[in-house]
Enzyme design. Structure first.
Site, PDB file in Angstrom:
ATOM      1  CG  ASN A 141      -0.210  -0.162   2.518  1.00 48.19           C
ATOM      2  OD1 ASN A 141       0.492  -1.156   2.718  1.00 48.19           O
ATOM      3  ND2 ASN A 141      -0.369   0.789   3.432  1.00 48.19           N
TER       4      ASN A 141
ATOM      5  CB  CYS B  73      -4.652   2.403   8.669  1.00 48.34           C
ATOM      6  SG  CYS B  73      -5.700   2.041   7.259  1.00 48.34           S
TER       7      CYS B  73
END
Length: 371
Positions: free
Chosen positions: A149, A319
């Site tokens: 990611n 996150c």
């Protein structure tokens, strides 16, 4: 305003919004109810599951709807390892995984006595041979991502799947960043569990799915009998329908999108050819993510200055509660003392981005770095 943080989340597609709106306006029942309204909702849920299974080249009973990638990862890792801990308590993963994998495995280590082997990248690569070298008789699960990611680096999923074919360990793949971008058929790749999240491929936030080759895992959420008694809680029907519509649209244009993103990345790098920069990437790479560093430029300040110019990028994973912190992925690549950890930013693209937007980003970077 220019949005270039698509690895964090993508704008919803028009088709997803349209399909969700239709469900919210016309379908009020609970899919578990036996009356007419419930049956109508249940029919839509079955059709969505069938459609998604078809897109993945599998059968509907292998699809479990969840709230997203984090829940899917937790369900697969905790559910399978606890169910099969009598067969072994050794888990293999990599140092570049998403926190929802690393923290979940650490939970099993800290509270249930599991042992984890964490593979470190060599020359920015994770190889199947590294997995093979640490496989043991008591290895119960191997968990790797498909595409990173933060950097867009691809892992050798098919090779790892072949290695595990004759080993009892299950193979879990976090495909959150890859699904919709490249062809993925879990049964052909030797994948036992595959996690995905809709908001990474232009679907709604808060919904995802878990592919499981069998239902031989413990439930993560307990209560009702939804999702083949494996995931309690009323299904988010509108979001599920929107997710499937978004994924179907992405897959129909997959090759076209991939070529477009390769062109956008190349054009952007051409535009900044006069700047001093380096790329944080591996030999096998998705064009959707450009992890780039500018020597002497602090990434937090660069992000802020771009934000003031109406351009949204990031320094890595979204996150982490909005905190700019050192990338554990880049630390695994280059070591804890590398200047790249404080200089690198992530520019993540989608097919909705344009060459003009990338030119504007390039010019803004020239203005900022040239100050």
């Amino acid at each position: 305003m220019i949005y270039l943080d698509n690895a964090a989340t993508t704008p919803m597609s028009a088709v997803a919004i349209s399909e969700m709106t239709k469900v919210m306006q016309e379908t009020h029942g609970n899919p578990s109810s036996i009356h007419g309204h419930g049956r109508q909702a249940g029919k839509l849920l079955r059709e969505a599951r069938q459609d998604l299974a078809h897109l993945l080249g599998t059968k509907p009973q292998h699809i479990f709807f969840t709230s997203g990638g984090t829940e899917s990862n937790n369900t697969a890792i905790i559910g399978y390892c606890l169910r099969h801990q009598n067969q072994g308590k050794h888990i293999i993963t990599t140092a570049i995984e998403h926190h929802s994998v690393l923290e979940t495995i650490d939970y099993l280590v800290q509270h249930f006595g599991f042992e984890a082997t964490i593979i470190q990248p060599v020359n920015q690569e994770i190889t199947a041979q590294q997995i093979q070298e640490v496989l043991r008789g008591d290895t119960v699960l191997v968990s790797t991502m498909y595409a990173n990611n933060e950097t867009g680096s691809l892992l050798p999923i098919a090779e790892i799947g072949r290695i595990l074919k004759d080993h009892p360990a299950a193979y879990h793949v976090d495909a959150v960043q890859a699904i919709g971008k490249i062809p993925i058929h879990p049964e052909e790749l030797g994948i036992d569990f595959l996690s995905a999240s809709a908001h990474k491929f232009h679907g709604p936030k808060g919904v995802g799915f878990l592919y499981a080759s069998s239902a031989d895992f413990d439930s993560y959420l307990h209560g009702g009998d939804q999702e083949q008694k494996k995931r309690a809680g009323t299904e988010n029907l509108a979001a599920i329908v929107g997710m499937v519509a978004a994924l179907k649209e992405d897959l129909e244009q997959q090759d076209e999108h991939y070529q477009k993103l390769e062109g956008l990345k190349s054009a952007f790098l051409d535009e900044i050819a006069d700047l001093e920069y380096y790329l944080n990437e591996s030999q096998h790479q998705l064009p959707y993510v450009v992890n780039i560093g500018f020597p002497g430029q602090k990434n937090d300040l660069l992000l802020l200055r771009l934000d003031l110019e109406g351009i949204s990028i990031s320094t890595g994973s979204a996150c982490t509660a909005g905190v700019v912190q050192t990338s554990h992925v880049l630390e695994a690549f280059y070591g804890p003392d590398s200047h790249r950890l404080t200089e690198s930013v992530r520019i993540s693209l989608s097919p909705l981005n344009t060459e003009e937007e990338l030119k504007q980003l390039a010019q803004t970077l020239k203005n900022i770095i040239g100050d």
